[in-house]
Design an enzyme around this catalytic site. Structure first.
Site, PDB file in Angstrom:
ATOM      1  CB  ALA A  67     -19.514  32.077 -96.272  1.00 53.53           C
ATOM      2  N   GLY A 112     -19.059  27.030 -95.792  1.00 60.62           N
ATOM      3  CA  GLY A 112     -20.281  27.186 -94.988  1.00 60.62           C
ATOM      4  C   GLY A 112     -21.345  26.155 -95.334  1.00 60.62           C
ATOM      5  CD  GLU A 115     -17.924  26.294 -91.645  1.00 60.35           C
ATOM      6  OE1 GLU A 115     -18.222  27.100 -92.551  1.00 60.35           O
ATOM      7  OE2 GLU A 115     -17.154  26.582 -90.720  1.00 60.35           O
ATOM      8  CD  GLU A 135     -13.884  27.274 -95.196  1.00 65.25           C
ATOM      9  OE1 GLU A 135     -13.277  26.204 -95.409  1.00 65.25           O
ATOM     10  OE2 GLU A 135     -15.082  27.318 -94.856  1.00 65.25           O
TER      11      GLU A 135
HETATM   12  N1  COA Z   1     -19.492  32.700-102.950  1.00 70.99           N
HETATM   13  C1  COA Z   1     -19.952  33.500-103.906  1.00 70.99           C
HETATM   14  N2  COA Z   1     -20.205  33.090-105.158  1.00 70.99           N
HETATM   15  C2  COA Z   1     -20.000  31.807-105.429  1.00 70.99           C
HETATM   16  C3  COA Z   1     -19.524  30.893-104.484  1.00 70.99           C
HETATM   17  C4  COA Z   1     -19.275  31.391-103.181  1.00 70.99           C
HETATM   18  N3  COA Z   1     -18.848  30.603-102.180  1.00 70.99           N
HETATM   19  N4  COA Z   1     -19.397  29.676-105.057  1.00 70.99           N
HETATM   20  C5  COA Z   1     -19.786  29.817-106.334  1.00 70.99           C
HETATM   21  N5  COA Z   1     -20.153  31.105-106.569  1.00 70.99           N
HETATM   22  C6  COA Z   1     -20.647  31.676-107.815  1.00 70.99           C
HETATM   23  C7  COA Z   1     -19.543  31.852-108.826  1.00 70.99           C
HETATM   24  O1  COA Z   1     -18.817  33.057-108.581  1.00 70.99           O
HETATM   25  C8  COA Z   1     -20.328  31.898-110.111  1.00 70.99           C
HETATM   26  O2  COA Z   1     -20.937  33.163-110.228  1.00 70.99           O
HETATM   27  P1  COA Z   1     -20.898  33.938-111.676  1.00 70.99           P
HETATM   28  O3  COA Z   1     -21.649  33.020-112.602  1.00 70.99           O
HETATM   29  O4  COA Z   1     -21.615  35.226-111.399  1.00 70.99           O
HETATM   30  O5  COA Z   1     -19.457  34.066-112.030  1.00 70.99           O
HETATM   31  C9  COA Z   1     -21.460  30.895-109.844  1.00 70.99           C
HETATM   32  O6  COA Z   1     -21.542  30.787-108.429  1.00 70.99           O
HETATM   33  C10 COA Z   1     -21.187  29.522-110.421  1.00 70.99           C
HETATM   34  O7  COA Z   1     -19.933  29.065-109.928  1.00 70.99           O
HETATM   35  P2  COA Z   1     -18.735  28.551-110.857  1.00 70.99           P
HETATM   36  O8  COA Z   1     -17.458  28.722-110.088  1.00 70.99           O
HETATM   37  O9  COA Z   1     -18.810  29.199-112.205  1.00 70.99           O
HETATM   38  O10 COA Z   1     -19.129  27.021-110.969  1.00 70.99           O
HETATM   39  P3  COA Z   1     -18.136  25.803-111.298  1.00 70.99           P
HETATM   40  O11 COA Z   1     -19.013  24.621-111.534  1.00 70.99           O
HETATM   41  O12 COA Z   1     -17.137  26.157-112.309  1.00 70.99           O
HETATM   42  O13 COA Z   1     -17.315  25.552-109.921  1.00 70.99           O
HETATM   43  C11 COA Z   1     -17.090  25.306-107.537  1.00 70.99           C
HETATM   44  C12 COA Z   1     -17.977  25.105-108.784  1.00 70.99           C
HETATM   45  C13 COA Z   1     -17.923  24.928-106.305  1.00 70.99           C
HETATM   46  C14 COA Z   1     -15.870  24.409-107.606  1.00 70.99           C
HETATM   47  C15 COA Z   1     -16.640  26.776-107.459  1.00 70.99           C
HETATM   48  O14 COA Z   1     -17.778  27.611-107.604  1.00 70.99           O
HETATM   49  C16 COA Z   1     -15.981  27.158-106.153  1.00 70.99           C
HETATM   50  O15 COA Z   1     -14.834  26.805-105.928  1.00 70.99           O
HETATM   51  N6  COA Z   1     -16.685  27.921-105.282  1.00 70.99           N
HETATM   52  C17 COA Z   1     -16.147  28.428-104.070  1.00 70.99           C
HETATM   53  C18 COA Z   1     -16.028  27.347-103.009  1.00 70.99           C
HETATM   54  C19 COA Z   1     -15.424  27.919-101.747  1.00 70.99           C
HETATM   55  O16 COA Z   1     -14.286  28.313-101.699  1.00 70.99           O
HETATM   56  N7  COA Z   1     -16.237  27.949-100.670  1.00 70.99           N
HETATM   57  C20 COA Z   1     -15.813  28.416 -99.392  1.00 70.99           C
HETATM   58  C21 COA Z   1     -16.161  29.837 -99.220  1.00 70.99           C
HETATM   59  S1  COA Z   1     -15.641  30.444 -97.657  1.00 70.99           S
END
Ligand code: COA
Length: 261
Positions: A67, A112, A115, A135
Site C-alpha cells: 500500500a 498490500g 496481499e 508492516e
Molecule cells: N509506498 C510508497 N512508495 C513506495 C513504496 C510504498 N509501499 N515502496 C516503494 N516506494 C517508492 C519509494 O519511496 C521510492 O520513491 P522515490 O524514488 O520517490 O523516493 C521508489 O518507490 C523506489 O523505491 P526505493 O525504496 O528507492 O527502491 P529500493 O530498490 O531501494 O527498495 C524496497 C525496494 C521494496 C525494499 C523498498 O522500496 C521498500 O522497503 N518499500 C516499502 C515496502 C513496505 O514496507 N511495504 C508495505 C507497505 S504497508
C-alpha cells in the site's frame, strides 16, 4: 476500453492482462490504483469474451511494494479502519471473481502487494520475486487480509514468522511454504502465466466459476456445510449445456467445445 492512469488492461483473445503501472513507485497501491483495479475487474466481468485474468506489475523490480506508505502516514483510527476495509473489499472481490485470476509475481510482492497476490486464485513467481508482510517495521499490521490469507495459505508458523519479523522470503521459500504455485526464470514468467491463463480460459466457464465459489465461500464454512454447498454447485453444473457437451465429448472420444451455458 476504459482509460486508466495507474494500470493497463490488455485483452488477448479470451485472456486479459492487468498490469499495475507505477514502476517508479514500485507499483505501490495508492487509492487511485486500487480504484482503477476495481474498475478493471468490472470491465473484465462484463466482457463475455474474457475467461481468465493475469495480474502483474510493470518494470523489472516489483509486482507491488505495498500500500502507499505516504497515504498510510496520515491515517488515524477511523480513517485507518476505512482504508483497510476498502482494500479488503477489493481483494475479497478478486478472491471471489468468477473467472480465474493468475498472479504473475515479477518482483517485490510486499505488504498490500503480497496481499493482492494471495487474493488471486493461482500465484506464479519469477526467481527474482520476494514476498513479505513488512508492516511491523512501520508500526502497523497488514490490513488487506494478509494476516488471514497468509496463515491459511502457508500455515500459522510460517505466517507468524513473516508477520512478526517483517522479513522477506525468496520465491523458492515462498514455493516451499505453499505461498506460490510455481517459480520460473524472470524471462519465462509472463509466457508461463499467459499459457496457464489460456488453459484455464478454455475450460467450461460455469464449472470454473463453481470451483472458485466452492473454494472461496466453502473454505470459511464448517466441512459439513461446505460439502453440502459443493453438492448444490455440483447439481447446478449437472444442469449446464457444457456438462452435456463435456460428457458426450468424452464418450465420443473428441475434444469438448464449451460455450459457458
Ligand atoms: N509506498 C510508497 N512508495 C513506495 C513504496 C510504498 N509501499 N515502496 C516503494 N516506494 C517508492 C519509494 O519511496 C521510492 O520513491 P522515490 O524514488 O520517490 O523516493 C521508489 O518507490 C523506489 O523505491 P526505493 O525504496 O528507492 O527502491 P529500493 O530498490 O531501494 O527498495 C524496497 C525496494 C521494496 C525494499 C523498498 O522500496 C521498500 O522497503 N518499500 C516499502 C515496502 C513496505 O514496507 N511495504 C508495505 C507497505 S504497508
Amino acid at each position: 476500453m476504459s482509460e486508466f492512469k495507474n494500470i493497463t488492461l490488455e485483452k488477448k483473445g479470451a485472456v486479459c492482462v492487468i498490469t499495475l503501472n507505477r514502476p517508479e513507485k514500485l507499483n505501490a497501491l495508492d487509492r487511485a490504483t486500487l480504484r482503477e483495479l476495481g474498475e478493471a475487474f468490472d470491465e473484465v466481468e462484463g466482457d463475455e469474451a474474457l475467461h481468465a485474468v493475469v495480474v502483474t506489475g510493470a518494470g523489472p523490480k516489483a509486482f507491488a511494494a505495498g500500500a502507499d506508505i505516504t497515504e498510510i502516514a496520515g491515517l488515524g483510527a477511523e480513517a485507518g479502519k476505512a482504508f483497510a476495509l476498502y482494500g479488503q473489499g477489493l481483494f475479497r472481490r478478486i478472491e471471489r471473481f468468477l473467472k480465474p485470476v493468475v498472479a504473475a509475481v515479477n518482483g517485490f510482492a510486499l505488504g498490500g502487494g503480497c496481499e493482492l497476490a494471495m487474493a488471486c486464485h493461482v500465484r506464479l513467481a519469477s526467481e527474482t520475486a520476494w514476498f513479505g508482510q513488512p508492516e511491523i517495521n512501520l508500526g502497523i499490521i497488514p490490513g488487506y487480509g494478509g494476516t488471514q490469507r497468509l496463515s491459511r495459505l502457508a500455515g500459522r508458523a510460517a505466517a507468524l514468522e513473516m508477520l512478526l519479523t517483517g522479513d522477506r522470503v525468496s520465491a523458492a521459500r515462498a514455493r516451499e511454504i505453499g505461498l506460490v504455485n510455481a517459480v520460473f526464470a524472470q524471462e519465462k514468467l509472463m509466457g508461463e502465466a499467459l499459457s496457464l491463463a489460456e488453459k484455464l480460459a478454455a475450460k467450461a466457464p460455469l464449472a470454473a466459476a463453481y470451483c472458485i465459489e466452492a473454494v472461496a465461500y466453502g473454505s470459511d464454512m464448517p466441512l459439513e456445510e461446505a460439502c453440502y454447498y459443493e453438492a448444490t454447485l455440483f447439481g447446478l453444473a449437472c444442469a449446464t449445456e457444457d456438462k452435456k457437451e463435456g460428457t458426450a465429448a468424452f464418450l465420443e472420444k473428441r475434444a469438448a467445445r464449451f460455450k459457458g451455458r
